[in-house]
Design an enzyme around this catalytic site. Structure first.
Site, PDB file in Angstrom:
ATOM      1  N   ARG A 179      11.399  -2.423  10.833  1.00 16.30           N
ATOM      2  CA  ARG A 179      10.347  -2.009  11.760  1.00 16.30           C
ATOM      3  C   ARG A 179      10.164  -3.062  12.846  1.00 16.30           C
ATOM      4  O   ARG A 179      10.130  -4.251  12.547  1.00 16.30           O
ATOM      5  CB  ARG A 179       9.027  -1.838  11.003  1.00 16.30           C
ATOM      6  CG  ARG A 179       8.737  -0.412  10.629  1.00 16.30           C
ATOM      7  CD  ARG A 179       7.560  -0.302   9.720  1.00 16.30           C
ATOM      8  NE  ARG A 179       6.333  -0.877  10.267  1.00 16.30           N
ATOM      9  CZ  ARG A 179       5.147  -0.744   9.678  1.00 16.30           C
ATOM     10  NH1 ARG A 179       5.040  -0.076   8.547  1.00 16.30           N
ATOM     11  NH2 ARG A 179       4.077  -1.284  10.201  1.00 16.30           N
ATOM     12  N   ARG A 195      -0.452  -9.379  13.122  1.00 10.81           N
ATOM     13  CA  ARG A 195      -0.993  -8.293  12.287  1.00 10.81           C
ATOM     14  C   ARG A 195      -1.880  -8.866  11.181  1.00 10.81           C
ATOM     15  O   ARG A 195      -2.890  -8.276  10.824  1.00 10.81           O
ATOM     16  CB  ARG A 195       0.153  -7.468  11.699  1.00 10.81           C
ATOM     17  CG  ARG A 195       0.877  -6.671  12.773  1.00 10.81           C
ATOM     18  CD  ARG A 195       2.152  -6.057  12.255  1.00 10.81           C
ATOM     19  NE  ARG A 195       1.906  -4.969  11.322  1.00 10.81           N
ATOM     20  CZ  ARG A 195       2.799  -4.525  10.462  1.00 10.81           C
ATOM     21  NH1 ARG A 195       3.990  -5.089  10.384  1.00 10.81           N
ATOM     22  NH2 ARG A 195       2.507  -3.532   9.675  1.00 10.81           N
ATOM     23  N   LYS A 218       0.828  -1.215   0.000  1.00 15.78           N
ATOM     24  CA  LYS A 218       0.000   0.000   0.000  1.00 15.78           C
ATOM     25  C   LYS A 218       0.864   1.268   0.000  1.00 15.78           C
ATOM     26  O   LYS A 218       0.639   2.168  -0.785  1.00 15.78           O
ATOM     27  CB  LYS A 218      -0.919   0.031   1.241  1.00 15.78           C
ATOM     28  CG  LYS A 218      -1.896  -1.129   1.334  1.00 15.78           C
ATOM     29  CD  LYS A 218      -2.881  -0.949   2.472  1.00 15.78           C
ATOM     30  CE  LYS A 218      -2.255  -0.977   3.861  1.00 15.78           C
ATOM     31  NZ  LYS A 218      -1.697  -2.278   4.271  1.00 15.78           N
ATOM     32  N   ARG A 227      11.472  -6.113   4.335  1.00 16.44           N
ATOM     33  CA  ARG A 227      11.135  -4.683   4.343  1.00 16.44           C
ATOM     34  C   ARG A 227      12.124  -3.890   5.199  1.00 16.44           C
ATOM     35  O   ARG A 227      12.501  -4.313   6.272  1.00 16.44           O
ATOM     36  CB  ARG A 227       9.713  -4.490   4.887  1.00 16.44           C
ATOM     37  CG  ARG A 227       9.357  -3.021   5.034  1.00 16.44           C
ATOM     38  CD  ARG A 227       7.908  -2.771   4.874  1.00 16.44           C
ATOM     39  NE  ARG A 227       7.110  -3.196   6.010  1.00 16.44           N
ATOM     40  CZ  ARG A 227       5.815  -2.925   6.122  1.00 16.44           C
ATOM     41  NH1 ARG A 227       5.185  -2.254   5.169  1.00 16.44           N
ATOM     42  NH2 ARG A 227       5.141  -3.340   7.168  1.00 16.44           N
ATOM     43  N   ARG A 244      -9.275   1.143   8.835  1.00 17.09           N
ATOM     44  CA  ARG A 244      -8.863  -0.243   9.062  1.00 17.09           C
ATOM     45  C   ARG A 244      -9.946  -1.026   9.791  1.00 17.09           C
ATOM     46  O   ARG A 244      -9.752  -2.219  10.059  1.00 17.09           O
ATOM     47  CB  ARG A 244      -7.593  -0.241   9.895  1.00 17.09           C
ATOM     48  CG  ARG A 244      -6.374  -0.671   9.025  1.00 17.09           C
ATOM     49  CD  ARG A 244      -5.299  -0.869   9.874  1.00 17.09           C
ATOM     50  NE  ARG A 244      -4.042  -1.403   9.667  1.00 17.09           N
ATOM     51  CZ  ARG A 244      -2.949  -0.731   9.347  1.00 17.09           C
ATOM     52  NH1 ARG A 244      -2.996   0.515   9.004  1.00 17.09           N
ATOM     53  NH2 ARG A 244      -1.797  -1.328   9.343  1.00 17.09           N
TER      54      ARG A 244
HETATM   55  P1  AMP Z   1       1.009   0.586   9.111  1.00 13.35           P
HETATM   56  O1  AMP Z   1       2.248   1.366   8.919  1.00 13.35           O
HETATM   57  O2  AMP Z   1      -0.157   1.129   8.299  1.00 13.35           O
HETATM   58  O3  AMP Z   1       1.188  -0.898   8.922  1.00 13.35           O
HETATM   59  O4  AMP Z   1       0.578   0.795  10.648  1.00 13.35           O
HETATM   60  C1  AMP Z   1       1.406   0.362  11.707  1.00 13.35           C
HETATM   61  C2  AMP Z   1       0.597   0.179  12.983  1.00 13.35           C
HETATM   62  O5  AMP Z   1      -0.040   1.435  13.326  1.00 13.35           O
HETATM   63  C3  AMP Z   1      -0.556  -0.799  12.864  1.00 13.35           C
HETATM   64  O6  AMP Z   1      -0.156  -2.142  13.097  1.00 13.35           O
HETATM   65  C4  AMP Z   1      -1.496  -0.288  13.957  1.00 13.35           C
HETATM   66  O7  AMP Z   1      -1.031  -0.652  15.246  1.00 13.35           O
HETATM   67  C5  AMP Z   1      -1.331   1.210  13.825  1.00 13.35           C
HETATM   68  N1  AMP Z   1      -2.308   1.797  12.853  1.00 13.35           N
HETATM   69  C6  AMP Z   1      -2.041   2.453  11.675  1.00 13.35           C
HETATM   70  N2  AMP Z   1      -3.165   2.844  11.060  1.00 13.35           N
HETATM   71  C7  AMP Z   1      -4.187   2.416  11.841  1.00 13.35           C
HETATM   72  C8  AMP Z   1      -5.610   2.494  11.748  1.00 13.35           C
HETATM   73  N3  AMP Z   1      -6.220   3.080  10.702  1.00 13.35           N
HETATM   74  N4  AMP Z   1      -6.344   1.936  12.745  1.00 13.35           N
HETATM   75  C9  AMP Z   1      -5.756   1.357  13.823  1.00 13.35           C
HETATM   76  N5  AMP Z   1      -4.437   1.241  13.968  1.00 13.35           N
HETATM   77  C10 AMP Z   1      -3.637   1.764  13.001  1.00 13.35           C
END
Ligand code: AMP
Length: 210
Positions: A156, A167, A13, A123, A88
């Site tokens: 990360r 996740r 994404k 990654r 999400r």
């Molecule tokens: P990402 O970089 O989008 O994979 O986000 C990393 C982490 O941030 C996720 O595993 C969640 O813990 C948190 N996070 C990011 N966006 C959201 C969202 N829209 N709703 C809830 N948690 C989020």
């Protein structure tokens, strides 16, 4: 154009959002990047979010809804935007509708779980500017160094294999129902995963008609 990027963590994404963002001249809003910056800065939101993120769980909806509403107020969002990693959950999508956020397309990047696990292992991210790389599919020009800002790349914490499994479980339980939500609204478009970033981009451009 207002686009939502859907798909499992590691589906690409962020990478594809960055490419389309440049092509269309509209910003990408990544709640993950906003939260990581908040954690790093030690803000109240960051302190609240950190334990959820470390465990591969979702940050509570009210926190996310607040962050998103604030981000969308920016003047750079006036001509459209790409949402990466938000909504999400169904409550987040409903809150967006209630706030009058009217998106054009929800783009699902469909990648099998087994491919996700392999991808996440490679990654690398830039802790300074948020750029993402992959050791095989999308390496930086100089190993371990960000092309954009020169900072040292890191893995990360939540890309550790055990956390990736959590996740993915969270994705299937809480985020996947959004596919039906946007399908019902006639907004869902799906791109089946191809072997390379370029092929996926080409398919996305075709599907979006841009
Ligand atoms: P990402 O970089 O989008 O994979 O986000 C990393 C982490 O941030 C996720 O595993 C969640 O813990 C948190 N996070 C990011 N966006 C959201 C969202 N829209 N709703 C809830 N948690 C989020």
């Amino acid at each position: 154009m207002k686009i939502i990027m859907l798909g499992a963590p590691g589906a690409g994404k962020g990478t594809q959002a960055e490419i389309i963002s440049k092509k269309l001249g509209i910003p990408t809003i990544s709640t993950g990047n906003i939260l990581r910056a908040a954690v790093k800065a030690g803000t109240p939101v960051g302190l609240q979010a950190k334990s959820y993120m470390d465990a591969g769980k979702l940050v509570p909806d009210d926190v996310i809804i607040g962050i998103l509403a604030e981000a969308l107020k920016g003047p750079e969002c006036a001509n459209g935007y790409i949402l990466d990693g938000v909504p999400r959950t169904i409550p987040q999508a409903e809150a967006m509708e209630q706030q009058g956020v009217d998106i054009d397309v929800a783009l699902d990047l469909a990648v099998k779980d087994e491919d996700i696990v392999v991808r996440m292992g490679g990654r690398r991210v830039c802790p300074a500017c948020g750029a993402t790389y992959h050791v095989v599919n999308n390496p930086p020009a100089k190993e371990g160094v960000c092309d954009k800002c020169g900072a040292e790349l890191i893995i990360r914490a939540d890309d550790a294999p055990e956390t990736v499994k959590d996740r993915l479980r969270t994705y299937h339980e809480q985020t996947e129902p959004l596919l039906a939500f946007y399908k019902e609204r006639g907004k869902l478009k799906t791109v089946e995963n191809r072997p390379s970033i370029e092929e996926n981009t080409a398919e996305i451009i075709k599907v979006l008609g841009i």
